[in-house]
Design a protein around this motif. Structure first.
Motif, mmCIF file in Angstrom:
data_model
loop_
_atom_site.group_PDB
_atom_site.id
_atom_site.type_symbol
_atom_site.label_atom_id
_atom_site.label_comp_id
_atom_site.label_asym_id
_atom_site.label_seq_id
_atom_site.Cartn_x
_atom_site.Cartn_y
_atom_site.Cartn_z
ATOM 1 N N PRO A 1 0.820 -1.208 0.000
ATOM 2 C CA PRO A 1 0.000 0.000 0.000
ATOM 3 C C PRO A 1 0.854 1.259 0.000
ATOM 4 C CG PRO A 1 -0.790 -1.577 1.624
ATOM 5 C CD PRO A 1 0.519 -2.092 1.113
ATOM 6 N N ARG B 1 -7.983 -5.046 3.999
ATOM 7 C CA ARG B 1 -7.638 -3.629 4.039
ATOM 8 C C ARG B 1 -6.292 -3.433 4.719
ATOM 9 N NH1 ARG B 1 -11.873 -3.888 1.673
ATOM 10 N NH2 ARG B 1 -13.655 -2.451 1.742
ATOM 11 N N SER B 2 -5.594 -2.382 4.310
ATOM 12 C CA SER B 2 -4.373 -1.993 4.999
ATOM 13 C C SER B 2 -4.739 -1.257 6.281
ATOM 14 C CB SER B 2 -3.536 -1.080 4.099
ATOM 15 O OG SER B 2 -4.175 0.189 3.956
ATOM 16 N N GLU C 1 -6.941 1.093 3.021
ATOM 17 C CA GLU C 1 -6.867 0.906 1.567
ATOM 18 C C GLU C 1 -7.173 -0.539 1.194
ATOM 19 O OE1 GLU C 1 -2.733 2.019 1.707
ATOM 20 O OE2 GLU C 1 -3.119 3.744 0.407
ATOM 21 N N ARG C 2 -7.845 -0.717 0.080
ATOM 22 C CA ARG C 2 -8.089 -2.058 -0.435
ATOM 23 C C ARG C 2 -6.764 -2.664 -0.883
ATOM 24 N NH1 ARG C 2 -13.179 -3.876 -1.641
ATOM 25 N NH2 ARG C 2 -14.871 -2.386 -1.331
#
Length: 378
Positions: free
Chosen positions: A32, A64-65, A69-70
Protein backbone atom coordinates in the motif's frame (compact mmCIF):
# COMPACT_ATOMS: atom_id res chain seq x y z
CA UNK A 1 3.38 -24.47 5.85
CA UNK A 2 3.34 -21.99 3.03
CA UNK A 3 6.17 -21.59 0.58
CA UNK A 4 4.21 -18.45 -0.25
CA UNK A 5 4.93 -17.00 3.18
CA UNK A 6 8.62 -17.74 2.80
CA UNK A 7 8.91 -15.96 -0.53
CA UNK A 8 6.82 -13.04 0.71
CA UNK A 9 9.18 -12.53 3.63
CA UNK A 10 12.26 -12.87 1.44
CA UNK A 11 10.99 -10.18 -0.90
CA UNK A 12 10.47 -12.43 -3.92
CA UNK A 13 8.36 -10.67 -6.53
CA UNK A 14 8.26 -13.20 -9.31
CA UNK A 15 9.85 -16.57 -9.82
CA UNK A 16 10.04 -18.86 -12.81
CA UNK A 17 7.16 -20.23 -14.84
CA UNK A 18 4.00 -21.97 -13.75
CA UNK A 19 5.62 -25.37 -14.15
CA UNK A 20 8.51 -24.74 -11.73
CA UNK A 21 8.52 -27.44 -9.07
CA UNK A 22 8.01 -25.98 -5.62
CA UNK A 23 8.80 -22.53 -6.97
CA UNK A 24 6.56 -20.83 -4.47
CA UNK A 25 5.59 -17.25 -4.28
CA UNK A 26 4.16 -16.15 -7.59
CA UNK A 27 3.59 -12.40 -7.74
CA UNK A 28 3.55 -10.73 -4.37
CA UNK A 29 0.70 -8.22 -3.85
CA UNK A 30 1.60 -4.57 -4.11
CA UNK A 31 2.52 -2.72 -0.94
CA UNK A 32 0.00 0.00 0.00
CA UNK A 33 0.97 3.61 -0.52
CA UNK A 34 0.65 4.65 -4.15
CA UNK A 35 1.08 1.25 -5.77
CA UNK A 36 -2.01 -0.39 -7.29
CA UNK A 37 -3.69 -3.24 -5.39
CA UNK A 38 -2.92 -6.80 -6.32
CA UNK A 39 -5.32 -8.01 -9.03
CA UNK A 40 -7.19 -11.28 -8.52
CA UNK A 41 -9.00 -12.73 -11.54
CA UNK A 42 -11.76 -15.29 -10.98
CA UNK A 43 -12.27 -17.52 -14.01
CA UNK A 44 -15.87 -18.78 -14.09
CA UNK A 45 -17.36 -21.40 -16.39
CA UNK A 46 -20.82 -22.67 -17.28
CA UNK A 47 -22.26 -24.53 -14.31
CA UNK A 48 -20.36 -22.33 -11.86
CA UNK A 49 -21.16 -22.55 -8.13
CA UNK A 50 -22.12 -18.99 -7.07
CA UNK A 51 -21.04 -19.57 -3.48
CA UNK A 52 -17.45 -20.23 -4.55
CA UNK A 53 -17.26 -17.09 -6.67
CA UNK A 54 -18.73 -15.10 -3.80
CA UNK A 55 -16.16 -16.51 -1.38
CA UNK A 56 -13.26 -15.17 -3.44
CA UNK A 57 -14.80 -11.73 -3.80
CA UNK A 58 -15.75 -11.52 -0.15
CA UNK A 59 -12.45 -12.63 1.39
CA UNK A 60 -10.09 -10.68 -0.87
CA UNK A 61 -12.50 -7.77 -1.13
CA UNK A 62 -12.55 -7.29 2.66
CA UNK A 63 -8.75 -7.12 3.02
CA UNK A 64 -7.64 -3.63 4.04
CA UNK A 65 -4.37 -1.99 5.00
CA UNK A 66 -3.99 -0.17 8.32
CA UNK A 67 -4.93 3.00 6.45
CA UNK A 68 -8.12 1.40 5.15
CA UNK A 69 -6.87 0.91 1.57
CA UNK A 70 -8.09 -2.06 -0.43
CA UNK A 71 -5.28 -4.58 -0.83
CA UNK A 72 -6.80 -6.47 -3.76
CA UNK A 73 -8.67 -5.65 -6.94
CA UNK A 74 -11.17 -8.31 -8.04
CA UNK A 75 -12.27 -9.04 -11.58
CA UNK A 76 -14.52 -11.87 -12.77
CA UNK A 77 -13.96 -13.26 -16.25
CA UNK A 78 -15.33 -16.03 -18.44
CA UNK A 79 -14.25 -17.78 -21.63
CA UNK A 80 -16.31 -15.14 -23.38
CA UNK A 81 -18.20 -12.14 -21.93
CA UNK A 82 -21.92 -12.45 -21.33
CA UNK A 83 -24.32 -14.67 -19.43
CA UNK A 84 -22.81 -17.64 -17.61
CA UNK A 85 -25.00 -20.45 -16.31
CA UNK A 86 -24.81 -21.37 -12.65
CA UNK A 87 -25.80 -24.59 -10.94
CA UNK A 88 -28.86 -22.72 -9.62
CA UNK A 89 -31.89 -21.17 -11.32
CA UNK A 90 -30.17 -17.94 -12.34
CA UNK A 91 -27.35 -16.78 -14.56
CA UNK A 92 -24.51 -14.32 -13.97
CA UNK A 93 -23.65 -11.61 -16.46
CA UNK A 94 -19.84 -11.50 -16.73
CA UNK A 95 -18.38 -8.39 -18.34
CA UNK A 96 -14.83 -9.62 -18.92
CA UNK A 97 -13.40 -12.27 -21.21
CA UNK A 98 -10.17 -14.27 -20.84
CA UNK A 99 -8.03 -11.22 -21.63
CA UNK A 100 -8.43 -10.29 -17.94
CA UNK A 101 -6.23 -13.27 -17.02
CA UNK A 102 -3.20 -11.62 -18.61
CA UNK A 103 -3.33 -8.73 -16.13
CA UNK A 104 -3.80 -10.78 -12.97
CA UNK A 105 -1.27 -11.47 -10.23
CA UNK A 106 -3.49 -14.26 -8.88
CA UNK A 107 -5.96 -16.42 -10.82
CA UNK A 108 -8.64 -18.44 -9.01
CA UNK A 109 -10.53 -21.24 -10.78
CA UNK A 110 -13.74 -22.23 -8.92
CA UNK A 111 -15.66 -25.42 -9.62
CA UNK A 112 -18.21 -26.06 -12.33
CA UNK A 113 -20.99 -28.62 -12.32
CA UNK A 114 -19.43 -30.10 -15.44
CA UNK A 115 -16.34 -31.11 -13.43
CA UNK A 116 -18.38 -33.83 -11.77
CA UNK A 117 -18.83 -35.74 -15.03
CA UNK A 118 -22.17 -34.22 -15.91
CA UNK A 119 -23.17 -31.93 -18.73
CA UNK A 120 -21.78 -31.01 -22.08
CA UNK A 121 -18.59 -29.49 -20.72
CA UNK A 122 -17.24 -32.75 -19.30
CA UNK A 123 -14.23 -33.94 -21.25
CA UNK A 124 -12.72 -36.69 -19.05
CA UNK A 125 -9.93 -34.56 -17.68
CA UNK A 126 -8.98 -32.88 -20.96
CA UNK A 127 -9.13 -29.16 -21.55
CA UNK A 128 -11.24 -27.84 -24.38
CA UNK A 129 -9.59 -25.48 -26.89
CA UNK A 130 -11.22 -22.34 -25.44
CA UNK A 131 -10.12 -23.13 -21.91
CA UNK A 132 -6.63 -24.05 -23.12
CA UNK A 133 -6.35 -20.71 -24.91
CA UNK A 134 -7.63 -18.84 -21.87
CA UNK A 135 -5.10 -20.42 -19.52
CA UNK A 136 -2.38 -19.67 -22.04
CA UNK A 137 -2.94 -15.95 -21.40
CA UNK A 138 -1.76 -16.26 -17.78
CA UNK A 139 1.69 -14.76 -17.29
CA UNK A 140 4.57 -16.84 -15.93
CA UNK A 141 4.94 -16.37 -12.18
CA UNK A 142 1.23 -15.78 -11.61
CA UNK A 143 -0.20 -17.46 -8.54
CA UNK A 144 -2.94 -19.93 -9.53
CA UNK A 145 -5.50 -21.47 -7.17
CA UNK A 146 -8.48 -23.76 -7.52
CA UNK A 147 -11.52 -24.34 -5.36
CA UNK A 148 -13.25 -27.71 -5.13
CA UNK A 149 -13.22 -29.53 -8.50
CA UNK A 150 -11.55 -26.56 -10.14
CA UNK A 151 -8.48 -28.70 -9.38
CA UNK A 152 -9.48 -30.82 -12.40
CA UNK A 153 -8.72 -27.82 -14.62
CA UNK A 154 -5.32 -27.24 -13.07
CA UNK A 155 -4.48 -30.93 -13.29
CA UNK A 156 -5.58 -31.20 -16.91
CA UNK A 157 -3.34 -28.23 -17.68
CA UNK A 158 -0.38 -30.08 -16.17
CA UNK A 159 0.05 -27.58 -13.35
CA UNK A 160 -0.31 -30.21 -10.61
CA UNK A 161 1.97 -32.94 -11.95
CA UNK A 162 4.33 -34.02 -9.20
CA UNK A 163 2.66 -31.69 -6.74
CA UNK A 164 0.45 -32.21 -3.72
CA UNK A 165 -3.16 -31.18 -4.34
CA UNK A 166 -6.69 -31.68 -3.05
CA UNK A 167 -10.23 -31.59 -4.37
CA UNK A 168 -13.73 -32.42 -3.14
CA UNK A 169 -13.71 -35.79 -1.39
CA UNK A 170 -16.56 -37.06 -3.60
CA UNK A 171 -14.36 -36.62 -6.66
CA UNK A 172 -11.15 -38.06 -5.23
CA UNK A 173 -11.39 -41.47 -6.93
CA UNK A 174 -12.14 -39.96 -10.33
CA UNK A 175 -9.31 -37.47 -9.89
CA UNK A 176 -6.79 -40.21 -9.07
CA UNK A 177 -7.80 -42.21 -12.15
CA UNK A 178 -7.49 -39.23 -14.46
CA UNK A 179 -4.36 -37.68 -12.99
CA UNK A 180 -2.06 -40.34 -11.50
CA UNK A 181 0.92 -37.96 -11.65
CA UNK A 182 -0.66 -35.73 -8.99
CA UNK A 183 -0.12 -36.42 -5.29
CA UNK A 184 -3.75 -36.18 -4.18
CA UNK A 185 -4.55 -35.61 -0.50
CA UNK A 186 -8.35 -35.64 -0.10
CA UNK A 187 -8.20 -35.25 3.69
CA UNK A 188 -6.95 -31.66 3.91
CA UNK A 189 -8.82 -28.38 3.52
CA UNK A 190 -6.24 -26.90 1.15
CA UNK A 191 -2.71 -27.32 -0.18
CA UNK A 192 -0.06 -24.71 -0.90
CA UNK A 193 2.68 -25.60 -3.36
CA UNK A 194 3.92 -22.08 -3.82
CA UNK A 195 2.60 -20.74 -7.10
CA UNK A 196 -0.13 -23.40 -7.25
CA UNK A 197 -2.73 -23.87 -4.50
CA UNK A 198 -5.85 -26.03 -4.26
CA UNK A 199 -8.84 -26.05 -1.90
CA UNK A 200 -11.15 -28.97 -1.13
CA UNK A 201 -14.93 -28.79 -1.29
CA UNK A 202 -16.78 -25.47 -1.59
CA UNK A 203 -16.46 -23.69 1.79
CA UNK A 204 -12.80 -24.66 2.09
CA UNK A 205 -12.31 -21.89 -0.44
CA UNK A 206 -12.70 -19.59 2.58
CA UNK A 207 -9.81 -21.32 4.30
CA UNK A 208 -7.62 -21.09 1.21
CA UNK A 209 -8.38 -17.42 0.49
CA UNK A 210 -7.72 -16.48 4.13
CA UNK A 211 -4.47 -18.43 3.91
CA UNK A 212 -3.38 -16.44 0.87
CA UNK A 213 -4.30 -13.14 2.55
CA UNK A 214 -2.39 -14.26 5.66
CA UNK A 215 0.70 -15.11 3.63
CA UNK A 216 0.48 -11.87 1.64
CA UNK A 217 -0.20 -9.40 4.43
CA UNK A 218 0.11 -11.18 7.77
CA UNK A 219 -2.13 -12.71 10.38
CA UNK A 220 -3.57 -9.41 11.59
CA UNK A 221 -5.07 -8.55 8.20
CA UNK A 222 -6.39 -12.10 7.69
CA UNK A 223 -7.91 -12.16 11.17
CA UNK A 224 -9.62 -8.84 10.48
CA UNK A 225 -11.10 -10.27 7.27
CA UNK A 226 -12.28 -13.33 9.19
CA UNK A 227 -13.97 -11.16 11.79
CA UNK A 228 -15.69 -9.09 9.12
CA UNK A 229 -16.88 -12.27 7.40
CA UNK A 230 -17.85 -13.95 10.70
CA UNK A 231 -15.77 -17.07 10.06
CA UNK A 232 -12.90 -18.63 12.03
CA UNK A 233 -9.49 -17.37 10.88
CA UNK A 234 -8.23 -20.94 10.85
CA UNK A 235 -10.23 -24.17 10.89
CA UNK A 236 -8.74 -27.18 12.61
CA UNK A 237 -8.67 -30.61 11.03
CA UNK A 238 -9.27 -31.48 7.43
CA UNK A 239 -11.88 -32.55 4.94
CA UNK A 240 -11.99 -36.08 6.34
CA UNK A 241 -14.21 -35.00 9.23
CA UNK A 242 -17.02 -34.15 6.76
CA UNK A 243 -17.07 -37.49 4.93
CA UNK A 244 -20.09 -39.65 5.73
CA UNK A 245 -19.03 -43.05 7.04
CA UNK A 246 -21.04 -46.25 6.46
CA UNK A 247 -21.28 -47.05 10.18
CA UNK A 248 -22.10 -44.16 12.54
CA UNK A 249 -19.37 -43.53 15.08
CA UNK A 250 -20.28 -43.49 18.78
CA UNK A 251 -20.70 -40.11 20.39
CA UNK A 252 -17.29 -38.92 21.54
CA UNK A 253 -16.44 -36.65 24.41
CA UNK A 254 -15.11 -33.34 23.14
CA UNK A 255 -11.55 -32.21 23.70
CA UNK A 256 -12.62 -28.61 23.25
CA UNK A 257 -12.24 -27.72 26.95
CA UNK A 258 -8.61 -28.81 26.90
CA UNK A 259 -7.93 -26.88 23.70
CA UNK A 260 -9.50 -23.71 25.07
CA UNK A 261 -7.47 -24.04 28.27
CA UNK A 262 -4.25 -24.62 26.32
CA UNK A 263 -4.82 -21.48 24.25
CA UNK A 264 -4.99 -19.45 27.46
CA UNK A 265 -1.77 -20.98 28.78
CA UNK A 266 0.49 -21.23 25.73
CA UNK A 267 3.32 -19.62 27.68
CA UNK A 268 3.45 -22.57 30.09
CA UNK A 269 5.15 -25.94 29.62
CA UNK A 270 2.21 -28.19 28.74
CA UNK A 271 2.13 -31.96 28.82
CA UNK A 272 -0.26 -34.49 27.38
CA UNK A 273 -1.14 -35.41 30.95
CA UNK A 274 -2.12 -31.79 31.68
CA UNK A 275 -4.44 -31.67 28.68
CA UNK A 276 -5.94 -35.11 29.27
CA UNK A 277 -6.68 -34.19 32.89
CA UNK A 278 -8.82 -31.28 31.69
CA UNK A 279 -11.13 -33.80 30.03
CA UNK A 280 -10.82 -36.45 32.78
CA UNK A 281 -9.38 -38.91 30.25
CA UNK A 282 -6.36 -41.14 30.12
CA UNK A 283 -3.51 -39.85 27.96
CA UNK A 284 -4.10 -42.62 25.44
CA UNK A 285 -7.83 -41.94 25.11
CA UNK A 286 -7.31 -38.19 24.95
CA UNK A 287 -4.69 -38.50 22.20
CA UNK A 288 -6.93 -40.75 20.11
CA UNK A 289 -10.02 -38.57 20.48
CA UNK A 290 -8.05 -35.37 19.91
CA UNK A 291 -6.83 -36.68 16.55
CA UNK A 292 -10.34 -37.86 15.61
CA UNK A 293 -11.81 -34.40 16.32
CA UNK A 294 -9.03 -32.10 15.16
CA UNK A 295 -7.30 -34.14 12.47
CA UNK A 296 -3.78 -33.75 13.86
CA UNK A 297 -1.95 -34.88 16.99
CA UNK A 298 -2.00 -32.75 20.16
CA UNK A 299 1.68 -31.92 19.64
CA UNK A 300 1.14 -30.76 16.06
CA UNK A 301 -1.86 -28.68 17.11
CA UNK A 302 -0.07 -27.06 20.04
CA UNK A 303 2.98 -26.19 17.94
CA UNK A 304 0.70 -24.62 15.32
CA UNK A 305 -1.07 -22.50 17.95
CA UNK A 306 2.27 -21.33 19.35
CA UNK A 307 3.46 -20.35 15.90
CA UNK A 308 0.27 -18.37 15.31
CA UNK A 309 0.69 -16.67 18.69
CA UNK A 310 4.29 -15.78 17.84
CA UNK A 311 3.21 -14.37 14.47
CA UNK A 312 0.61 -12.20 16.16
CA UNK A 313 3.14 -10.86 18.67
CA UNK A 314 5.74 -10.19 15.98
CA UNK A 315 3.19 -8.27 13.94
CA UNK A 316 1.38 -6.36 16.65
CA UNK A 317 3.92 -5.68 19.42
CA UNK A 318 7.43 -4.30 19.91
CA UNK A 319 8.44 -7.20 22.18
CA UNK A 320 11.98 -8.48 21.71
CA UNK A 321 12.21 -11.85 19.99
CA UNK A 322 13.23 -13.67 23.18
CA UNK A 323 10.14 -12.23 24.93
CA UNK A 324 7.95 -13.30 22.00
CA UNK A 325 9.40 -16.79 22.29
CA UNK A 326 8.58 -16.86 26.00
CA UNK A 327 5.02 -15.55 25.55
CA UNK A 328 4.31 -18.07 22.77
CA UNK A 329 5.66 -20.98 24.79
CA UNK A 330 8.81 -21.69 22.79
CA UNK A 331 11.04 -20.80 25.73
CA UNK A 332 14.02 -19.38 23.87
CA UNK A 333 14.63 -17.21 20.84
CA UNK A 334 16.63 -20.05 19.30
CA UNK A 335 13.69 -22.41 19.63
CA UNK A 336 11.32 -19.83 18.13
CA UNK A 337 13.68 -19.33 15.19
CA UNK A 338 13.85 -23.06 14.61
CA UNK A 339 10.08 -23.52 14.63
CA UNK A 340 9.32 -20.44 12.54
CA UNK A 341 11.95 -21.44 10.01
CA UNK A 342 10.44 -24.92 9.77
CA UNK A 343 6.89 -23.59 9.40
CA UNK A 344 7.39 -20.48 7.26
CA UNK A 345 10.96 -20.63 6.02
CA UNK A 346 11.94 -17.30 7.61
CA UNK A 347 13.44 -15.96 10.83
CA UNK A 348 11.41 -14.00 13.40
CA UNK A 349 13.32 -10.83 12.48
CA UNK A 350 12.60 -11.28 8.76
CA UNK A 351 8.93 -12.01 9.45
CA UNK A 352 8.53 -8.91 11.62
CA UNK A 353 10.36 -6.75 9.10
CA UNK A 354 8.10 -7.98 6.30
CA UNK A 355 4.78 -7.41 8.03
CA UNK A 356 5.63 -4.36 10.17
CA UNK A 357 8.38 -2.65 8.20
CA UNK A 358 12.17 -2.50 8.69
CA UNK A 359 11.89 0.04 11.49
CA UNK A 360 9.79 -2.20 13.74
CA UNK A 361 12.03 -5.14 14.54
CA UNK A 362 11.77 -4.65 18.28
CA UNK A 363 15.01 -6.31 19.35
CA UNK A 364 16.61 -9.53 18.26
CA UNK A 365 16.81 -11.60 21.40
CA UNK A 366 19.41 -14.30 21.48
CA UNK A 367 18.61 -16.81 24.16
CA UNK A 368 20.84 -19.89 24.16
CA UNK A 369 19.67 -23.36 23.38
CA UNK A 370 17.50 -24.85 20.68
CA UNK A 371 15.22 -27.31 22.40
CA UNK A 372 11.67 -28.12 21.39
CA UNK A 373 10.54 -24.90 23.04
CA UNK A 374 7.82 -25.96 25.41
CA UNK A 375 6.36 -28.78 23.35
CA UNK A 376 3.90 -31.20 24.89
CA UNK A 377 6.57 -33.09 26.81
CA UNK A 378 8.51 -29.98 27.89
Amino acid sequence: MAMMCKDRAMGVRERGGRGDEGGGGGRVPAVPGGAPPHRVAVLVRDGMLPIEVGIVHRIFGEARSAAGERLYELVTCALEPGEVRTDADFTVNVAHGPEALAEAGTVVVPASGTDYGRGEGWCAGRLGPELTAALGRIRPGTRIASICTGAFVLAAAGLLDGRRATTHWRSADAFRQLFPAVELDPDVLYTDQGEVLTAAGVASGIDLCLHMVRCDHGAAVANDVARRTVVPPHREGGQAQYIRRPVPEPQLSSTGVARAWALEHLDRPLTLRDLAAREAMSVRTFTRRFREEVGVSPLQWLTRQRIERARQLLEETELAVDRVADEAGFGTAASLRMHLQAALGVSPRAYRSTFRGPGSEGGSGSGPGSGDGGGLMA
